[in-house]
Design a protein around this motif. Structure first.
Motif, PDB file in Angstrom:
ATOM      1  N   GLU A  43      19.340  -8.613  -9.832  1.00 22.01           N
ATOM      2  CA  GLU A  43      18.356  -9.118  -8.877  1.00 22.01           C
ATOM      3  C   GLU A  43      17.145  -8.184  -8.822  1.00 22.01           C
ATOM      4  OE1 GLU A  43      20.229  -9.567  -5.149  1.00 22.01           O
ATOM      5  OE2 GLU A  43      21.562 -11.203  -5.788  1.00 22.01           O
ATOM      6  N   ASP A  44      15.974  -8.824  -8.540  1.00 18.54           N
ATOM      7  CA  ASP A  44      14.749  -8.038  -8.442  1.00 18.54           C
ATOM      8  C   ASP A  44      14.827  -7.087  -7.255  1.00 18.54           C
ATOM      9  OD1 ASP A  44      13.722  -9.334 -10.612  1.00 18.54           O
ATOM     10  OD2 ASP A  44      12.688 -10.868  -9.426  1.00 18.54           O
ATOM     11  N   VAL A  45      14.208  -5.940  -7.406  1.00 18.91           N
ATOM     12  CA  VAL A  45      14.198  -4.933  -6.353  1.00 18.91           C
ATOM     13  C   VAL A  45      12.890  -5.056  -5.568  1.00 18.91           C
ATOM     14  CG1 VAL A  45      14.276  -2.468  -5.841  1.00 18.91           C
ATOM     15  CG2 VAL A  45      15.646  -3.394  -7.718  1.00 18.91           C
ATOM     16  N   PHE A  46      13.014  -5.230  -4.223  1.00 18.40           N
ATOM     17  CA  PHE A  46      11.848  -5.308  -3.339  1.00 18.40           C
ATOM     18  C   PHE A  46      11.855  -4.090  -2.430  1.00 18.40           C
ATOM     19  CE2 PHE A  46      12.494  -9.629  -4.675  1.00 18.40           C
ATOM     20  CZ  PHE A  46      11.214 -10.138  -4.821  1.00 18.40           C
ATOM     21  N   THR A  47      10.667  -3.515  -2.220  1.00 19.53           N
ATOM     22  CA  THR A  47      10.538  -2.315  -1.399  1.00 19.53           C
ATOM     23  C   THR A  47       9.745  -2.636  -0.131  1.00 19.53           C
ATOM     24  OG1 THR A  47      10.570  -0.921  -3.359  1.00 19.53           O
ATOM     25  CG2 THR A  47       9.723   0.067  -1.336  1.00 19.53           C
ATOM     26  N   GLN A  48      10.261  -2.235   0.999  1.00 27.65           N
ATOM     27  CA  GLN A  48       9.580  -2.447   2.283  1.00 27.65           C
ATOM     28  C   GLN A  48       8.576  -1.320   2.517  1.00 27.65           C
ATOM     29  OE1 GLN A  48      12.154  -2.449   5.668  1.00 27.65           O
ATOM     30  NE2 GLN A  48      10.501  -2.852   7.144  1.00 27.65           N
ATOM     31  N   LYS A  49       7.336  -1.711   2.800  1.00 29.02           N
ATOM     32  CA  LYS A  49       6.291  -0.752   3.121  1.00 29.02           C
ATOM     33  C   LYS A  49       6.343  -0.471   4.627  1.00 29.02           C
ATOM     34  CE  LYS A  49       4.462  -0.843  -1.081  1.00 29.02           C
ATOM     35  NZ  LYS A  49       4.416   0.326  -1.964  1.00 29.02           N
ATOM     36  N   LYS A  50       7.084   0.529   5.006  1.00 28.24           N
ATOM     37  CA  LYS A  50       7.287   0.811   6.429  1.00 28.24           C
ATOM     38  C   LYS A  50       6.003   1.272   7.123  1.00 28.24           C
ATOM     39  CE  LYS A  50      12.177   1.914   5.966  1.00 28.24           C
ATOM     40  NZ  LYS A  50      13.257   2.905   6.210  1.00 28.24           N
ATOM     41  N   GLU A  51       5.098   1.829   6.356  1.00 29.48           N
ATOM     42  CA  GLU A  51       3.851   2.278   6.967  1.00 29.48           C
ATOM     43  C   GLU A  51       2.967   1.111   7.429  1.00 29.48           C
ATOM     44  OE1 GLU A  51       3.248   2.149   2.467  1.00 29.48           O
ATOM     45  OE2 GLU A  51       4.805   2.731   3.920  1.00 29.48           O
ATOM     46  N   TYR A  52       3.265  -0.109   6.910  1.00 21.85           N
ATOM     47  CA  TYR A  52       2.472  -1.276   7.298  1.00 21.85           C
ATOM     48  C   TYR A  52       2.608  -1.560   8.786  1.00 21.85           C
ATOM     49  CZ  TYR A  52       1.051  -2.779   2.613  1.00 21.85           C
ATOM     50  OH  TYR A  52       0.475  -2.868   1.391  1.00 21.85           O
ATOM     51  N   ALA A  53       3.779  -1.342   9.347  1.00 29.47           N
ATOM     52  CA  ALA A  53       3.997  -1.616  10.774  1.00 29.47           C
ATOM     53  C   ALA A  53       3.079  -0.736  11.622  1.00 29.47           C
ATOM     54  CB  ALA A  53       5.458  -1.368  11.131  1.00 29.47           C
ATOM     55  N   GLU A  54       3.013   0.537  11.289  1.00 25.57           N
ATOM     56  CA  GLU A  54       2.161   1.460  12.037  1.00 25.57           C
ATOM     57  C   GLU A  54       0.686   1.113  11.853  1.00 25.57           C
ATOM     58  OE1 GLU A  54       1.344   6.305  12.354  1.00 25.57           O
ATOM     59  OE2 GLU A  54       2.982   5.510  11.103  1.00 25.57           O
ATOM     60  N   ASN A  55       0.337   0.726  10.619  1.00 27.66           N
ATOM     61  CA  ASN A  55      -1.061   0.382  10.349  1.00 27.66           C
ATOM     62  C   ASN A  55      -1.507  -0.837  11.164  1.00 27.66           C
ATOM     63  OD1 ASN A  55      -1.147   2.493   8.564  1.00 27.66           O
ATOM     64  ND2 ASN A  55      -0.848   1.204   6.732  1.00 27.66           N
ATOM     65  N   ARG A  56      -0.645  -1.863  11.223  1.00 31.09           N
ATOM     66  CA  ARG A  56      -1.032  -3.087  11.934  1.00 31.09           C
ATOM     67  C   ARG A  56      -1.063  -2.858  13.441  1.00 31.09           C
ATOM     68  NH1 ARG A  56      -3.741  -5.924   8.558  1.00 31.09           N
ATOM     69  NH2 ARG A  56      -3.436  -7.835   9.818  1.00 31.09           N
ATOM     70  N   VAL A  57      -0.160  -2.016  13.920  1.00 31.42           N
ATOM     71  CA  VAL A  57      -0.194  -1.686  15.343  1.00 31.42           C
ATOM     72  C   VAL A  57      -1.486  -0.931  15.667  1.00 31.42           C
ATOM     73  CG1 VAL A  57       0.878  -0.246  17.136  1.00 31.42           C
ATOM     74  CG2 VAL A  57       2.297  -1.700  15.681  1.00 31.42           C
ATOM     75  N   ASP A  58      -1.871   0.003  14.801  1.00 29.68           N
ATOM     76  CA  ASP A  58      -3.119   0.745  15.013  1.00 29.68           C
ATOM     77  C   ASP A  58      -4.329  -0.184  14.977  1.00 29.68           C
ATOM     78  OD1 ASP A  58      -1.658   3.058  15.217  1.00 29.68           O
ATOM     79  OD2 ASP A  58      -2.017   3.710  13.134  1.00 29.68           O
ATOM     80  N   LEU A  59      -4.280  -1.183  14.105  1.00 27.99           N
ATOM     81  CA  LEU A  59      -5.401  -2.118  13.989  1.00 27.99           C
ATOM     82  C   LEU A  59      -5.583  -2.913  15.283  1.00 27.99           C
ATOM     83  CD1 LEU A  59      -7.587  -3.567  12.323  1.00 27.99           C
ATOM     84  CD2 LEU A  59      -5.794  -5.123  11.501  1.00 27.99           C
ATOM     85  N   ILE A  60      -4.498  -3.452  15.779  1.00 29.66           N
ATOM     86  CA  ILE A  60      -4.593  -4.251  17.012  1.00 29.66           C
ATOM     87  C   ILE A  60      -4.967  -3.349  18.186  1.00 29.66           C
ATOM     88  CG2 ILE A  60      -3.321  -5.766  18.568  1.00 29.66           C
ATOM     89  CD1 ILE A  60      -4.027  -6.931  15.795  1.00 29.66           C
ATOM     90  N   SER A  61      -4.456  -2.120  18.164  1.00 29.32           N
ATOM     91  CA  SER A  61      -4.808  -1.175  19.231  1.00 29.32           C
ATOM     92  C   SER A  61      -6.305  -0.881  19.213  1.00 29.32           C
ATOM     93  CB  SER A  61      -4.012   0.119  19.049  1.00 29.32           C
ATOM     94  OG  SER A  61      -4.347   1.049  20.055  1.00 29.32           O
ATOM     95  N   SER A  62      -6.890  -0.792  18.013  1.00 27.84           N
ATOM     96  CA  SER A  62      -8.335  -0.547  17.909  1.00 27.84           C
ATOM     97  C   SER A  62      -9.139  -1.741  18.424  1.00 27.84           C
ATOM     98  CB  SER A  62      -8.709  -0.228  16.460  1.00 27.84           C
ATOM     99  OG  SER A  62      -8.482  -1.340  15.617  1.00 27.84           O
ATOM    100  N   ILE A  63      -8.616  -2.948  18.246  1.00 28.41           N
ATOM    101  CA  ILE A  63      -9.303  -4.142  18.777  1.00 28.41           C
ATOM    102  C   ILE A  63      -9.345  -4.077  20.298  1.00 28.41           C
ATOM    103  CG2 ILE A  63      -9.142  -6.646  19.019  1.00 28.41           C
ATOM    104  CD1 ILE A  63      -8.035  -6.730  16.171  1.00 28.41           C
ATOM    105  N   PHE A  64      -8.184  -3.734  20.893  1.00 22.84           N
ATOM    106  CA  PHE A  64      -8.145  -3.605  22.346  1.00 22.84           C
ATOM    107  C   PHE A  64      -9.079  -2.492  22.804  1.00 22.84           C
ATOM    108  CE2 PHE A  64      -4.226  -6.082  22.146  1.00 22.84           C
ATOM    109  CZ  PHE A  64      -4.341  -6.880  23.291  1.00 22.84           C
TER     110      PHE A  64
END
Length: 721
Positions: A81-102
């Motif tokens: 089976e193909d190996v998929f890697t989770q980009k855990k830093e994406y969660a922090e990045n998206r939270v920071d993005l929405i926080s910057s909007i607020f």
């Protein structure tokens, strides 16, 4: 037998040259190659594609099925089976993005409040005016200006207007709930196919909040905007996983002995391919087994030839050993080949009927233990090839182990060579050991046998053991006579008092006969005390003075009630008569074909010693007497047995001439004789040591003290009238 002896003698003469020795081993190698040629010939199977097999076919050797192996590797690669890697830093990045909007909205709200306050202060004292409305599209545009175009283009103005209009409490609550929902969802794996469901999960978390509708809608839109794919295909790890799976595939092998096709089974294309791969199809020819057999025989024959070249024996003895070893080897090889021809037996492997210890026992009796071990190893090696019929390979390892261990057991069990009964007894013990050995090999190979097969195993072990001893006893006389080899059995036969030469000594020279018996007793005990051949010494003593039978009256032990003829002869004449008994004895022994060892003892027992009595007698008569003229011609003793006999011969004669022998006189006499022989250099050509001479002295002393022990003097009883 005389013709055989003459033929053997001629062959031995030829073998004096190394070139003929090499030719002999080349001949042995060629005969061996011809004997085993058919055993290594590759088996060819006549089969046709898509037809039933007429017999069960097994793989003759282990081969790798590369085609099957490659097929399994491809299948293993596909199953990875193909190996998929989770980009855990994406969660922090998206939270920071929405926080910057607020944060941007918060800044706009603060600016608007400042402006509104300033305006209120300016309008103070004027007529009341309408309050400036907050949350207009213009205000939304101000918030967007603080953000990048990538963000603002995907968010509607309603989001910004709703957040700008929200009071402080709802704004903070919306911010916290939105960031929490985004963090919760983005912390999980979100592949490309799961992005929309993930957005919906975030929205569901916000829908249950108590926020006003417009602010809730804004929070939901922000959350959906923030949720993106965070699990991606990892080509490097996927390739590594595929490589590991491919490398983990074991090579597909057609194992040696594995059934490729059963009798009556249809030969399909895969089976036909396996038969071809195993080299069993008729159109394929391999010369490798024949080359391998030739190299194998070349190595063994070269090793044997080299061993004999290292042998330190004298030339005559070495040639006899080479010729005898060759005859025994050929005889054992032919017996082995004959037994293998009956391999069609249903219940048992015919190797277990082969008298595996025959050659080893025969060589040990006739020659020595080292050569017995050598012939056992060679025959065991060849046995793996000769008895390979019915096996999947050209080598029958169990057969080789059986011959090797049975032969070694025969060598060990034949601990004595004195009597033929001992050889037969060794054969009986060998039968039992053979049966246990067969069981051990069968159990190791996990062979399940029927009861009737065990009966055959018992019979084969008995036949193998007894046949080894019976053949050894049966052919032993032929080799002894044909090669003139002196064995223990031959020595016992020569010690029989009914032998013509011994009867001749007894009748013609009884004093010499008694002297020989006494010397034999002394020499045998002394030789055994130093590890020499005591039996050879005894028998050699019986014959060492056979030359005295030609003129017995000239030797003092035979002069019973007659005048000593030497009193009337010149010392030179007497010397010639005394010395002649050595050459006369050698001539007589050679004429009667006694073994060379016995002849050598008769020739060497006086060495080059001086006839002191006649030398001094001649010196009294004239002055120009040379000592060398009154010495025996030799040679000096060449073996320990000859050296001991020479001492015992002189000691016995000297002690017999003593008037009243005592223990002290006997010890002093033996010591003086040994010292005299040492100083005269009589032991310079044999390997007897000073320590062994001291042991010989003690042994001779003990034996003589037992013969000349003190006796009670009985008083004479006078008769009374």
């Amino acid at each position: 037998m005389s013709r055989v002896y003459r033929a053997v003698t001629k062959l031995k003469d030829l073998l004096r040259m190394k070139v003929f020795q090499a030719l002999l081993f080349i001949l042995l190698g060629l005969i061996t190659y011809l004997v085993m040629f058919d055993n290594v010939m590759p088996e060819k199977i006549n089969v046709s594609l898509l037809t039933p097999a007429d017999k069960t076919i097994r793989a003759p050797q282990t081969v790798v099925d590369k085609e099957k192996t490659e097929q399994y590797k491809q299948e293993a690669a596909k199953d990875v089976e193909d190996v998929f890697t989770q980009k855990k830093e994406y969660a922090e990045n998206r939270v920071d993005l929405i926080s910057s909007i607020f944060d941007s909205v918060q800044e706009v709200k603060a600016e608007l409040e400042i402006k509104q306050q300033e305006k209120a202060e300016k309008d103070e004292g004027d007529l009341p005016s309408s309050k400036t409305q907050i949350g207009t599209p213009a205000h939304a545009a101000l918030a967007k200006q603080k953000l990048t175009g990538n963000v603002t283009k995907d968010l509607s103005d309603d989001v910004f207007m709703a957040l700008i209009k929200a009071d402080e409490q709802n704004f903070v609550m919306a911010r916290d709930l939105t960031l929490t929902a985004i963090h919760n969802v983005m912390s999980t794996k979100i592949p490309a196919s799961e992005v929309e469901p993930a957005k919906n999960r975030a929205a569901e978390q916000l829908k249950i909040s108590s926020l006003p509708k417009d602010i809730k809608d804004a929070a939901i839109e922000l959350a959906r905007f923030a949720i993106i794919q965070n699990e991606f295909y990892d080509s490097q790890k996927s390739e590594e996983k595929v490589q590991t799976a491919v490398e983990g595939v074991e090579p597909v092998k057609i194992l040696q002995g594995e059934v490729i096709v059963e009798e009556g089974q249809l030969v399909d294309r895969d089976i036909y391919r396996q038969l071809k791969l195993a080299g069993l199809l008729e159109e394929q020819t391999s010369y490798l087994p024949f080359i391998g057999l030739g190299l194998f025989i070349l190595l063994t024959m070269s090793g044997l030839f080299y061993y004999f070249q290292l042998n330190k024996e004298n030339t005559d003895k070495k040639q006899s050993q080479i010729l005898l070893f060759s005859f025994v080897y050929l005889l054992a090889l032919l017996i082995m080949k004959t037994v293998s021809l009956f391999q069609e037996a249903e219940y048992i492997d015919m190797v277990y009927f082969f008298p595996a210890a025959f050659a080893a026992m025969l060589i040990k009796v006739l020659l020595n233990e080292r050569l017995a071990i050598a012939i056992t190893i060679v025959l065991a090696s060849y046995g793996t090839i000769i008895f390979n019929d019915g096996t999947a390979s050209n080598l029958h390892i169990a057969a080789g182990l059986y011959i090797l261990l049975s032969g070694a057991a025969g060598i060990i069990l034949l601990y004595t060579k004195n009597y033929r009964a001992k050889i037969l007894q060794a054969g009986l013990f060998l039968s039992l050991l053979n049966f246990l050995l067969i069981l051990a090999l069968l159990f190791i190979m996990d062979v399940r046998s029927l009861k009737i097969e065990f009966v055959f195993y018992i019979i084969s072990a008995l036949v193998s053991g007894l046949a080894s001893s019976i053949l050894t006893i049966g052919v032993l006389p032929f080799f002894e006579t044909g090669f003139g080899i002196l064995t223990t059995m031959r020595l016992i036969e020569l010690s029989n008092p009914n032998h013509p030469l011994l009867r001749r000594i007894l009748t013609d020279a009884p004093g010499t006969y008694h002297h020989s018996i006494m010397v034999a007793n002394l020499a045998e005990s002394a030789c055994e005390s130093i590890g020499a051949n005591g039996l050879l010494a005894r028998v050699g003593c019986y014959y060492h003075d056979i030359g005295k039978t030609k003129r017995p009256q000239f030797f003092i032990e035979n002069q019973m009630n007659i005048e000593n003829p030497h009193d009337r002869l010149d010392p030179e004449k007497s010397k010639d008569i005394i010395i002649a008994h050595v050459s006369d004895g050698v001539e007589s022994l050679t004429k009667h074909r006694l073994p060379e060892e016995i002849v050598s003892i008769a020739k060497e027992h006086h060495g080059t010693t001086l006839l002191k009595y006649f030398y001094h007698k001649a010196a009294q008569q004239r002055e120009d007497v040379k000592e060398s003229e009154f010495r025996y011609p030799g040679p000096k003793p060449q073996t320990k047995e000859s050296a001991v006999i020479s001492i015992a011969d002189s000691v016995e004669a000297a002690v017999r001439s003593m008037g009243n022998p005592t223990a002290e006189k006997i010890d002093q006499l033996i010591k003086s004789i040994i010292v005299e022989r040492l100083e005269d250099g009589q032991f310079n050509e044999c390997d007897i040591t000073m320590k062994e001479l001291d042991i010989v002295k003690k042994s001779l002393s003990e034996t003589l003290k037992g013969i000349f022990h003190t006796r009670i003097e009985y008083p004479e009883i006078k008769k009374t009238k």
